[in-house]
Design an enzyme around this catalytic site. Structure first.
Site, mmCIF file in Angstrom:
data_model
loop_
_atom_site.group_PDB
_atom_site.id
_atom_site.type_symbol
_atom_site.label_atom_id
_atom_site.label_comp_id
_atom_site.label_asym_id
_atom_site.label_seq_id
_atom_site.Cartn_x
_atom_site.Cartn_y
_atom_site.Cartn_z
ATOM 1 C CB THR A 348 -3.348 -1.218 2.711
ATOM 2 O OG1 THR A 348 -2.300 -0.679 3.387
ATOM 3 C CG2 THR A 348 -4.134 -1.883 4.079
ATOM 4 C CB SER A 363 -6.439 0.244 -3.552
ATOM 5 O OG SER A 363 -5.398 -0.495 -3.530
ATOM 6 C CB CYS A 364 -9.984 2.339 -5.949
ATOM 7 S SG CYS A 364 -8.512 2.946 -4.996
ATOM 8 N N GLY A 392 -11.698 0.589 -0.967
ATOM 9 C CA GLY A 392 -12.177 2.041 -0.700
ATOM 10 C C GLY A 392 -13.131 2.532 -1.793
ATOM 11 C CG ASN A 575 -9.838 6.904 -5.880
ATOM 12 O OD1 ASN A 575 -9.592 8.050 -6.416
ATOM 13 N ND2 ASN A 575 -9.003 6.339 -4.974
ATOM 14 C CB CYS A 577 -7.159 8.934 -2.392
ATOM 15 S SG CYS A 577 -7.389 7.928 -0.647
ATOM 16 C CD GLU A 579 -5.679 7.263 -5.731
ATOM 17 O OE1 GLU A 579 -5.554 6.010 -5.211
ATOM 18 O OE2 GLU A 579 -6.303 8.149 -5.161
ATOM 19 N N PRO A 783 -2.161 8.357 -2.041
ATOM 20 C CG PRO A 783 -3.963 8.960 -0.737
ATOM 21 C CD PRO A 783 -3.579 8.012 -1.875
ATOM 22 C CB ALA A 785 -1.307 7.713 4.600
ATOM 23 C CB THR A 786 -0.544 2.813 5.493
ATOM 24 O OG1 THR A 786 -1.822 3.354 6.059
ATOM 25 C CG2 THR A 786 -0.352 1.595 6.702
ATOM 26 C CB ILE A 787 2.789 1.369 1.818
ATOM 27 C CG1 ILE A 787 2.322 2.464 0.684
ATOM 28 C CG2 ILE A 787 1.400 0.214 1.661
ATOM 29 C CD1 ILE A 787 2.241 1.752 -0.519
#
Length: 964
Positions: A348, A363-364, A392, A575, A577, A579, A783, A785-787
């Site tokens: 994202t 991302s992280c 994140g 992080n 999430c 991973e 995760p 979740a959105t992509i």
């Protein structure tokens, strides 16, 4: 803002079906005709001649067709029409059909063919009346529509019918007429023309639960709405082949002028070439949720108006990632290909910001907070800056001294770590990632910290609110020694890190030796400490995990013993999430750049296309590596660490979809083998791609001395982990530590792992020895979740949550059915309203619906029907190959202390590095209304933290996509 593509003027507000004109003549060969149904076709002069000939036949009789004089008049008049049209538009343009017919009328009148002109007018009127009569049959009372300038015109029902028909094209289970009627019921006199589009796609969206094909219909109708906003007029899909190329040019121009896009997008790329590579047909592959997600959250806007369409959006992302390439146009086309075909999707933050003036693409971010007031408040500032641009956060707070510890500077006593975490929580709320989504942070604390008991209570809804943090995530960072003490029912000692500072940086056997020595000092009264039974603390951890969903269970030593970068640092946390497993310290903030391979896009006839997968991974790794150099860094510690170690995290999504394609249930040995095979392929080709990048660009700076450099690959480190835990494993002899000669399993007291392998790992070792690695870390399963919503597959490695559930997003709630199940039930002839209601009644679970054959029920277990053992077995097979970790949600239908104890012990013994959310059915509920009432049948399921989101990942909240 002016429309990106200039609006074509038309001469009539009535839009109905009639002839269309296309042309092969030199005069108008490049012109296009807009038909009344919105379609755009080539200009054909012959259609003008045919229409005029029909008018002459009506006046002069059938013989006129053979008359040379009539043919000459028709030819001459046609030429006059063409001349008039070309004068009106000297350059290639679009004509509306009404405009052409007006010119035919005028030409006949000017030629003094008055009777023929009258016949032509009557001919037009008859056809218009026929169209109007058909419209009256659909809509007896005319509706007035208000345009953007406040003017009104009559609703063209036939135009809507053609629009719906086009949206349903190729989808045989859809009904154009009933969908149109339902849409018209939502319209009213004076409706704004933008609301007409909304009425269409919302009517289609309401049908998705009964027929999944309506998801594509809804997406196409929403796309019509988007095109209207972008172009300022109705645009038919057939026009996009011509429009997209110019649209990319104009989108970049408007974006740069609006100070959204990097000006290099206009100067570094051949936009004409890239525009010609856009694939309009790929707009039609979206489901509604994917299109709606992009529209609501991803497309760039100027003055609240979107300036992007799906294909130009993907090209903007691709261009942003190719900025530093030697051949940027060629590379952008390559990157666009795997994005727009859904073979790979960037995370994202990359989709948000690629190609923009603030290209924060990572991302992280992982940080370690020092035991110093200045460092603590610096950490708040760093969190805020990193969160501002959609990062994140994972914070390691273990070094901060515990409550009651002495403060040398004031000779007072510390309040411990908890009050500081309250500020972390409030900072995440205050800095809402640039206004796009909620700030997101996870705080980690090691299990020996004296404040651990209060840390466990942070998410409780009772107690002193000054010592609660409801808006952030928490995680336990657990050393192996604690797990062994739990299994042996031994004691556990809590310390203040100010008294035992080296424990933070030790792991494995070294941690155990130092910890035991500190316990001996504590027993002599030399250290501030607290002693309790390890099992008592373990039970407390599991109880709070069940009650609040936090803190998560993560394992320090598995993350460190198996880390390729253990030669220069320590992994102190994961992080947001769970991973990412990268080193952090007071001088380095770890950064990871994420993206995921879409497994179903590489699947055909039940088989994974390994060659296609390899090509996708090679390109994706290049894109992820490019992020490191292009990325905007709000904090210098992050830039220094990222450029020195160059970690990335390629993952996967759609694992469950592939199992459906294979007719394999998640709770089966075949699924475990598939998890092993797909993870091995992903990792093998990712690591190979990194060696290719190293050959081209050089190895990462800290490569020397890493496990990669020593020839030890991630799956080799399972033996190292077993030895560190105290299992009797032979790790002597020559490296690498492969399974060869040592059997294909580890079966110790503290680690059980499969060691089988399929790929040519020796070839990889040789390539690493020759070229090195471009990236310190390569693989992490996020995760998604959105992509995953964008590309229309199941998230990450998740099992199906429910076979029917309510999806909540910014556009409201709607029910989603498992399309694979619907297809199977259709094939059996048992998909009907009764079946839909039955599935809703049983909360998406099929077990009690005996009308469904047992073989089908076995194929579609929900997440809570899959025993946790299968999830852990699949995850262990993946973890074998990975240099980082995976976001692993665990589900339990009927939780108990014993089951939770067994589940998390199994996760530890299986060598997992981390786990993520625990989901239980304790708070499940169902609103059961019949479909005939017209009410939404909402199926909701609560997790252990009271969440009602159908996705296992809380990140799927409409306001947040945290990692992806």
């Amino acid at each position: 803002m002016q429309p990106i593509i200039k609006q074509v003027a038309v001469t009539s507000s009535v839009r109905s079906v009639s002839n269309d004109f296309t042309d092969n003549s030199p005069i108008l060969g490049d012109y296009r005709v807009i038909r009344r149904n919105g379609a755009v076709v080539k200009f054909d002069r012959q259609k003008i001649s045919v229409a005029m000939t029909k008018a002459f036949l009506e006046v002069r009789g059938a013989g006129a067709a053979d008359s040379a004089s009539v043919r000459n008049i028709v030819e001459h008049t046609t030429e006059r029409v063409l001349e008039a049209l070309s004068r009106r538009r000297p350059a290639a343009a679009h004509f509306h059909i009404e405009e052409i017919q007006d010119q035919v009328e005028l030409a006949l009148m000017r030629g003094e063919h008055h009777q023929v002109a009258r016949a032509y007018v009557l001919y037009r009127e008859r056809h218009a009346e026929a169209r109007n009569q058909k419209a009256r049959e659909i809509l007896p009372t005319p509706i007035q529509v208000t345009d953007k300038n406040g003017r009104q015109y009559q609703l063209d029902v036939h135009r809507l019918q053609e629009q719906v028909k086009e949206a349903c094209r190729g989808l045989d289970a859809t009904d154009v007429e009933s969908l149109l009627q339902r849409s018209l019921q939502e319209m009213y006199d004076g409706i704004h023309e933008k609301e007409i589009c909304k009425a269409l796609y919302l009517a289609a969206r309401a049908r998705i639960e009964r027929e999944p094909q309506y998801s594509q219909v809804s997406a196409r109708l929403l796309l019509d709405f988007l095109r209207f906003e972008v172009f300022g007029r109705d645009v038919h899909h057939t026009e996009m082949e011509d429009l997209y190329a110019n649209h990319l040019l104009d989108m970049v121009r408007v974006g740069v002028a609006g100070e959204l896009l990097n000006p290099l997008l206009a100067s570094r790329f051949d936009l004409a070439v890239l525009g010609s590579t856009l694939r309009p047909e790929r707009d039609l592959q979206f489901g509604y949720l994917g299109m709606q997600t992009l529209y609501d959250r991803y497309f760039l806007r100027v003055d609240e108006r979107p300036i992007e369409l799906p294909q130009s959006f993907f090209m903007r992302v691709a261009m942003g990632l190719a900025l530093n390439e030697d051949n940027p146009t060629e590379r952008a086309a390559e990157f666009y290909e795997i994005l727009s075909s859904f073979r790979f999707m960037s995370s994202t933050p990359t989709l948000f910001n690629s190609g923009t003036r603030h290209s924060q693409l990572s991302s992280c971010y992982l940080t370690t907070v020092g035991d110093d007031l200045a460092e603590i408040f610096d950490s708040y500032r760093e969190n805020a800056l990193l969160a501002k641009f959609a990062g994140g956060l994972g914070n390691d707070w273990t070094p901060v001294r515990a409550m009651g510890a002495r403060i040398k500077g004031t000779n007072g006593k510390s309040q411990g770590v908890i009050p500081f975490l309250k500020i972390v929580n409030d900072t995440a709320v205050a800095v809402n990632q640039g206004g796009k989504r909620k700030g997101a942070v996870c705080v980690y604390l090691e299990t020996w910290h004296l404040d651990i008991l209060e840390f466990l209570d942070l998410r409780k809804n009772t107690g002193d609110e000054r010592r609660r943090a409801h808006d952030m995530n928490t995680a336990n960072w657990i050393p192996d020694l604690f797990m062994k003490r739990v299994m042996e029912e031994g004691q556990w000692t809590l310390f203040s890190p100010a008294d035992v500072p080296d424990l933070h940086d030790l792991c494995g056997a070294n941690f155990e030796r130092a910890y035991v020595a500190y316990e001996e000092k504590a027993a002599r009264g030399e250290l501030h400490h607290q002693t309790l039974q390890a099992v008592e603390l373990w039970r407390r951890m599991l109880t709070m995990l069940f009650e609040t969903g936090h803190p998560w269970i993560t394992f320090k030593d598995a993350c460190n013993i198996r880390s390729p970068q253990q030669h220069i640092g320590v992994v102190h946390s994961s992080n947001l999430c769970t991973e990412i497993t990268l080193n952090t310290n007071q001088d380095e903030i770890a950064v990871c750049n994420l993206g995921s391979v879409n497994l179903p896009a590489h699947f055909k006839d039940g088989v994974l296309d390994e060659d296609k997968l390899e090509k996708t991974i090679r390109t994706a790794m290049r894109m992820l590596d490019n992020v490191i150099d292009i990325n905007y860094y709000a904090v210098s510690k992050a830039e220094n660490a990222n450029k020195r170690h160059r970690p990335v995290g390629i993952g996967m999504m759609g694992f469950q979809d592939c199992l459906y394609e294979m007719n394999v249930p998640y709770n089966s040995p075949e699924a475990v083998e598939f998890a092993d095979n797909t993870a091995e392929l992903l990792c093998y080709h990712a690591y190979l791609a990194s060696t290719e990048l190293a050959a081209e660009r050089g190895a990462y700076e800290s490569f020397e001395g890493s496990l990669w450099d020593r020839g030890i690959l991630p799956h080799d480190t399972l033996r190292l982990l077993a030895a560190e835990r105290g299992d009797n494993v032979d790790v002597s002899g020559e490296l690498p530590l492969s399974a060869d000669g040592g059997g294909d399993r580890l079966d110790g007291d503290y680690l059980q792992a499969d060691l089988s392998q399929r790929q040519n790992w020796q070839l990889l070792r040789e390539r690493i020895k020759m070229y090195g690695m471009r990236n310190s870390n390569c693989v992490a399963i996020a995760p998604t979740a959105t992509i995953a919503n964008i590309v229309g597959v199941t998230a990450s490695i998740e099992p199906t949550y429910q076979n029917i559930y309510v999806k909540s997003n910014l556009s409201g709630d709607f029910t989603v059915s498992n399309r694979y199940l619907v297809d199977d039930l259709k094939a059996l002839g048992i998909w009907d309203d009764v079946m839909l209601e039955d599935i809703k009644y049983f909360d998406g679970v099929l077990e009690q619906i005996t009308r469904i054959p047992e073989s089908v029920r076995a194929k579609y277990p929900t997440a809570f029907e899959v025993e946790p053992k299968w999830l852990i077995d699949c995850a262990a097979r993946r973890q074998k190959w990975m240099d980082q970790a995976q976001s692993l949600n665990l589900y339990i239908a009927e939780p108990s202390g014993k089951k939770l104890d067994e589940m998390y012990k199994l996760a530890w013994r299986s060598g997992l590095k981390t786990t993520y959310y625990l989901r239980s059915m304790g708070a499940s509920s169902t609103e059961k209304y019949t479909a005939r009432t017209g009410a939404l049948n909402a199926v909701s399921a609560g997790g252990s933290n009271g969440s009602s989101a159908p996705q296992a990942c809380a990140i799927d909240d409409p306001d947040c996509e945290a990692c992806q």
